[in-house]
Write a protein that holds these residues in place. Sequence first.
Motif, PDB file in Angstrom:
ATOM      1  N   ILE A 235       0.836  -1.212   0.000  1.00  0.00           N
ATOM      2  CA  ILE A 235       0.000   0.000   0.000  1.00  0.00           C
ATOM      3  C   ILE A 235       0.867   1.258   0.000  1.00  0.00           C
ATOM      4  CG2 ILE A 235      -1.663   1.319   1.376  1.00  0.00           C
ATOM      5  CD1 ILE A 235      -2.878  -1.375   2.228  1.00  0.00           C
ATOM      6  N   GLU A 236       1.955   1.246   0.787  1.00  0.00           N
ATOM      7  CA  GLU A 236       2.851   2.405   0.831  1.00  0.00           C
ATOM      8  C   GLU A 236       3.483   2.675  -0.532  1.00  0.00           C
ATOM      9  OE1 GLU A 236       5.709   1.765   3.871  1.00  0.00           O
ATOM     10  OE2 GLU A 236       4.354   2.312   5.521  1.00  0.00           O
ATOM     11  N   LYS A 237       3.926   1.619  -1.203  1.00  0.00           N
ATOM     12  CA  LYS A 237       4.591   1.797  -2.497  1.00  0.00           C
ATOM     13  C   LYS A 237       3.610   2.259  -3.574  1.00  0.00           C
ATOM     14  CE  LYS A 237       8.512  -1.245  -1.728  1.00  0.00           C
ATOM     15  NZ  LYS A 237       9.394  -2.285  -2.260  1.00  0.00           N
ATOM     16  N   ILE A 238       2.380   1.777  -3.519  1.00  0.00           N
ATOM     17  CA  ILE A 238       1.374   2.220  -4.492  1.00  0.00           C
ATOM     18  C   ILE A 238       1.088   3.709  -4.324  1.00  0.00           C
ATOM     19  CG2 ILE A 238      -1.069   2.021  -5.117  1.00  0.00           C
ATOM     20  CD1 ILE A 238      -0.824  -0.994  -4.535  1.00  0.00           C
ATOM     21  N   LEU A 239       0.934   4.152  -3.080  1.00  0.00           N
ATOM     22  CA  LEU A 239       0.653   5.568  -2.825  1.00  0.00           C
ATOM     23  C   LEU A 239       1.852   6.448  -3.187  1.00  0.00           C
ATOM     24  CD1 LEU A 239      -1.263   5.265   0.574  1.00  0.00           C
ATOM     25  CD2 LEU A 239      -2.228   5.599  -1.714  1.00  0.00           C
TER      26      LEU A 239
END
Length: 504
Positions: free
Chosen positions: A123-127
């Motif tokens: 989720i962090e990398k997508i954002l």
Amino acid sequence: MKTRVLIADDSAFLRKRISEILSSSDEIVLIGTAKNGKEAIKKAIYQNPDVILLDLMMPKINGLEAFRRIMAENPTPTIILSSISPQTLDSSVQALLIGAFDYILKPGTLGAKKLPDFRKNLIEKILLASNSRFNKIYGKMEYEKDSTGNLPFRQQWVDEVFEFGKYLKEIKPSKIQSKNVFKAENYVEYKKKPKQVTDNKISKEDIEGQSELQKEYKNRLHENLDKPKKIESDIQKRGKSTSFDDKDNIDVLYQNLLRKEKRREKKSDKSVHKQSILKEIEHKKDIRTQKIRIEDSQPKKYFKTISGRKIPKIDSKIVVIGASVGGPKALRMILQGIPRNFPYPIIVVQHLNEHFISPLAQYLNKNSEIKVKVAEHYEILRPSTVYFAPSGRHISISTKKKSPCIILYKGKPVNSCVPSVDVLFESASEIYKNKVIAILLTGMGEDGVNGMKKIHENGGITISESEETAILFGMPKFAIEEGVVDRILPNYKIRDFLVQKSYY
């Protein structure tokens, strides 16, 4: 506005699992899935997602070829779903060099305990990818032909990276010969020494020059030498009958007597020996406590050096580079333009998984004029050589025989990173003083800012990648805000600066 994500993977189970993870976030929405490379290309062009999660091993069109076409038609921030198999790792490195935003290891390659970390990291990398400057840096105009009909530099670069994929497949594992393999040229025939034939009798002349204990014992048996005797030995117990004459009997008995005398001496000296050992231990404890008091009074350093050694004066310069997300592409732009006779060593800390560092160094070594390798512990630094820090170990600089060398060690994370850019930068400033050229490239966080500050204070040159080419303008931005940066340059001008600096 929610981040729109496309998943491309041939595994139905993995598509379902990742979909469940993304649905748990309020900031992400799943707009579609693809089960092969052909579908991934089509949906990436027509649905125009903000971020793509792409598997590289897919049917019809493999993920790497699909990524190449997506970058040509509709450049989109792409996170590679990678495994640790050699083929997938090589393809993942190629994708990172072409311009993939980042990578993440599939849940199948992780243990059950690490699944919560996978969800958080994904989720962090997508954002991060959706908020990056990817779309501003990569545009369709980069892939259009110029007025002469030739492909631009960007497309030529992509073609070169794909040639590297063919090169990796041609490499065969080196045949390691076993140490136990018999070789005729290494065989040496040792001749046995002939047995010395001696008389059974011992004369009085043979006794002269021997110790008093030996003389006394042999004189006692000298009168009965003519009477052969048989004694039992270990050989007889094994089933072999062997007869010994009195001469051999004397030697055996004498050795036994000598052992008993030595045991008595040891017992008498045991107490004295213990006291001397205790004194040495107490002396060492006193020295150690003094050292601890001195070390506690001094400021702590991140990096490790060889204690008790004076730092010699280093006449040459060194280039140190720190990079994180988006670093492989920036490093390629810098290193491939450096000439073969570059007079300084270069050390790189790239935040990357341990499985990716070696293929990345291998690619850059093949496609650069200078030598590129993974650093080794206690290795002396050489000019015109690039040393990549191995994952999971801090890298620092010390001295060996008045020459700068590399120190690798496992330590606590610094700025949540191992290896840390700060550790490298601070040790370089300690050894090279004002002869350091420090470069901070794309990435998130503050790793490298403190080290760059120390280099700046000591009179070294500090450079940050500009917002023009940095995919994530985090690490460079923090250094600029601290006021410790001398020059702010795009990655292709950093290369030109290093080449110009090497001439004077």
